[in-house]
Design a protein around this motif. Structure first.
Motif, PDB file in Angstrom:
ATOM      1  N   HIS A 141      -0.917   6.869  10.387  1.00  0.00           N
ATOM      2  CA  HIS A 141      -0.127   6.349   9.264  1.00  0.00           C
ATOM      3  C   HIS A 141      -0.448   7.106   7.978  1.00  0.00           C
ATOM      4  O   HIS A 141      -1.295   6.681   7.191  1.00  0.00           O
ATOM      5  CB  HIS A 141      -0.426   4.858   9.099  1.00  0.00           C
ATOM      6  CG  HIS A 141       0.467   4.158   8.123  1.00  0.00           C
ATOM      7  ND1 HIS A 141       0.553   2.784   8.071  1.00  0.00           N
ATOM      8  CD2 HIS A 141       1.310   4.617   7.164  1.00  0.00           C
ATOM      9  CE1 HIS A 141       1.410   2.436   7.127  1.00  0.00           C
ATOM     10  NE2 HIS A 141       1.876   3.537   6.549  1.00  0.00           N
ATOM     11  N   HIS A 196       1.461   9.372   4.597  1.00  0.00           N
ATOM     12  CA  HIS A 196       2.660   9.808   3.859  1.00  0.00           C
ATOM     13  C   HIS A 196       2.266  11.098   3.147  1.00  0.00           C
ATOM     14  O   HIS A 196       1.673  11.042   2.070  1.00  0.00           O
ATOM     15  CB  HIS A 196       3.075   8.768   2.818  1.00  0.00           C
ATOM     16  CG  HIS A 196       3.362   7.404   3.370  1.00  0.00           C
ATOM     17  ND1 HIS A 196       4.637   6.942   3.565  1.00  0.00           N
ATOM     18  CD2 HIS A 196       2.532   6.394   3.758  1.00  0.00           C
ATOM     19  CE1 HIS A 196       4.589   5.693   4.051  1.00  0.00           C
ATOM     20  NE2 HIS A 196       3.317   5.342   4.178  1.00  0.00           N
ATOM     21  N   LYS A 247       9.873   4.221  12.331  1.00  0.00           N
ATOM     22  CA  LYS A 247       9.398   3.338  11.268  1.00  0.00           C
ATOM     23  C   LYS A 247      10.541   2.471  10.767  1.00  0.00           C
ATOM     24  O   LYS A 247      11.626   2.965  10.505  1.00  0.00           O
ATOM     25  CB  LYS A 247       8.854   4.195  10.113  1.00  0.00           C
ATOM     26  CG  LYS A 247       8.484   3.435   8.841  1.00  0.00           C
ATOM     27  CD  LYS A 247       7.160   2.724   8.982  1.00  0.00           C
ATOM     28  CE  LYS A 247       6.718   2.041   7.687  1.00  0.00           C
ATOM     29  NZ  LYS A 247       5.992   2.926   6.778  1.00  0.00           N
ATOM     30  N   ASP A 299      -2.691   4.582   5.780  1.00  0.00           N
ATOM     31  CA  ASP A 299      -1.521   4.435   4.910  1.00  0.00           C
ATOM     32  C   ASP A 299      -1.707   5.319   3.675  1.00  0.00           C
ATOM     33  O   ASP A 299      -1.450   4.899   2.544  1.00  0.00           O
ATOM     34  CB  ASP A 299      -1.288   2.970   4.522  1.00  0.00           C
ATOM     35  CG  ASP A 299       0.120   2.737   3.971  1.00  0.00           C
ATOM     36  OD1 ASP A 299       0.884   3.710   3.856  1.00  0.00           O
ATOM     37  OD2 ASP A 299       0.436   1.579   3.660  1.00  0.00           O
TER      38      ASP A 299
END
Ligand code: DOR
Ligand code: ZN
Length: 479
Positions: free
Chosen positions: A62, A64, A148, A312
């Protein structure tokens, strides 16, 4: 990419293998683990683990990394350095970019942009497109094995699946192809209802948790479990924040439903008191909650109810975080801190636990389980035949994190000033040194897309994404 012809022996390590922790030597050849043996053969260059743990390369399912379109927040050069400095050698990247990666062409275009820039290997979660849920029906597993779903919106979530009928179609489509859904489970309608009544976001972080309350993810998780029951779709619920979510998913899994969940290091490390005190750095979606919730999340790790630990890793610039509350985007960098933060918490909470048992737990949820869930062949296990992704981890090293340690492009960490226990000393990817802490050096960007499509000649791949290009939603007061 051709494999490099390295031969290497990692000696004096405590090897964290699937069958337990054992002393031994890891022999590496041609980027793979050739064998795990008891003594060092002659004429092989040696890497001394000096009695520390040798882990399989960790997997953060996870992150970004913000490419394309949001490279002012993060890019693969910085993100992948942060990863290897944290012992992570494989990442799964999220689709909420500009444009978002909602279609196979967009995923391929993204992979091509990243080629030659990453120190770590990578794969992608495609984004579920509310306008075209049917994309998931015949999704090529070489493009993505997981999708997702943002069930609620916030600054960097441009494509929200908040219509119950569309969500039903997404679950039905994914069930046909066997695509695993990874879900940001918050309830957009609940947020809209509360906002219409209470007004916009609070002007102090003191009230932030109330503004995005626990009822939101709890309600969304109930909906997810109903849909899993109806369609049989494999669903992995991301970043659980409350005790109730953990109870609900654990109960459903015990019943035999194909549901799993992720815990993040930040929901394990911080509480709402930190957000009240420290403000935007721990402003997250979903919000960080109280100590009782945090205790339940730790219990889920101890009981093995959790499947994956994820960072995350969602950086924003310091300037973005300094905006007024309504406009400061949620998210923090974390791929570098992930393993160390969890290890620090484990040792503090459960000091009586045998370190070998504890490190096996870490590896299960940061390597083995993510590899299984997302079909990452050759990853996550320190065994002969696997990719030679290895981490030398000193479990006892105590150190304080400061901004100068941060490899992420944003240059800040919510953990600044924390004293950590445990430190990554050396990270090896595909048999080559990717990070050497003592020397302060990084390897070459030899990370590859973990897909058969990575080997295809460029002209056979479609050039452009067909997706619209929405801009980042800033200043909407929507999280
Ligand atoms: O806090 C968050 N930030 N939660 C998410 O789900 C996305 C992320 C981001 O992209 O900034
Ligand atoms: Zn995320």
């Amino acid at each position: 990419m051709a494999r490099v012809n390295t031969r290497l022996a990692v000696v004096n390590g405590r090897l964290v293998t699937p069958s337990g922790v054992r002393p031994g030597v890891v022999l590496v050849a041609d980027g793979r683990i050739a064998a795990v043996v008891d003594s060092v053969p002659e004429h092989v260059p040696v890497l001394d683990a000096a009695g520390r743990y040798v882990l399989p390369g960790l997997i953060d399912s996870h992150v970004h990394f913000r490419t394309p379109g949001l490279e002012h927040k993060e890019d693969w050069e910085h993100g992948s350095r942060a990863a290897v400095a944290g012992g992570v050698t494989t990442v799964l990247d999220m689709p909420n970019t500009v444009p978002p990666t909602l279609h196979p062409d967009a995923v391929v275009a993204k992979a091509r942009r990243i080629a030659g820039r990453s120190l770590v290997d990578y794969a992608f979660h495609i984004g579920a497109d509310p306008l075209h849920p049917e994309v998931l029906v015949d999704l090529d597993p070489a493009v993505a094995r997981s999708a997702k779903v943002f069930m609620a919106g916030h600054h960097t979530a441009p494509t929200v699946v908040d219509d119950p009928e569309v969500l039903d179609k997404v679950f039905a489509a994914a069930a046909v192809s066997g695509v695993r859904l990874v879900l940001h489970a918050e309830d957009q309608r609940l947020h809209d209802l509360l906002d219409a009544w209470r007004g916009g976001p609070p002007d102090a972080y003191r009230d932030y948790e109330r503004w995005r309350p626990r009822s939101s993810p709890i309600s969304a998780v109930v909906r997810v479990l109903e849909l899993v029951r109806r369609h049989g779709t494999a669903a992995h619920i991301l970043h659980l924040s409350s005790a109730e979510e953990a109870d609900l998913v654990a109960a459903a899994a015990a019943e035999g439903l194909p549901v799993t969940f992720e815990l993040t290091a930040h929901h394990l490390s911080f509480t709402d008191a930190d957000t009240a005190r420290g403000g935007a750095r721990t402003r997250l979606a979903p919000a960080i909650r109280g100590p009782r919730d945090q205790d339940r999340l730790w219990a889920a790790l101890r009981a093995g109810e959790v499947a994956t630990l994820g960072s995350d890793h969602a950086p924003h610039t310091a300037a973005e975080k300094e905006r007024p509350v309504a406009d400061a985007p949620p998210g923090l960098p974390g791929v570098q801190e992930l393993a160390t933060a969890v290890w620090t918490g484990m040792r503090r909470r459960w000091p009586e636990e045998d370190p070998d048992t504890a490190v096996r737990r870490l590896v299960r949820h940061l390597a083995e389980r993510p590899a299984e869930l997302f079909g990452l062949a050759g990853k996550g296990r320190l065994v002969a035949g696997a990719d030679a992704d290895l981490v030398v981890f000193d479990p006892d090293h105590r150190w304080m994190l400061s901004a100068s340690d941060v490899e992420a492009k944003c240059g800040w960490s919510a953990y600044e000033g924390w004293t950590f226990t445990g430190r990554v000393q050396l990270t090896v990817k595909s048999g080559r040194i990717a990070y050497d802490r003592e020397r302060g050096t990084f390897g070459d960007p030899v990370g590859r897309w973990l897909s058969p499509l990575a080997e295809e000649p460029v002209e056979e791949l479609t050039e452009e994404s067909t997706t619209e290009s929405p801009t980042e939603r800033e200043g909407t007061g929507n999280g």
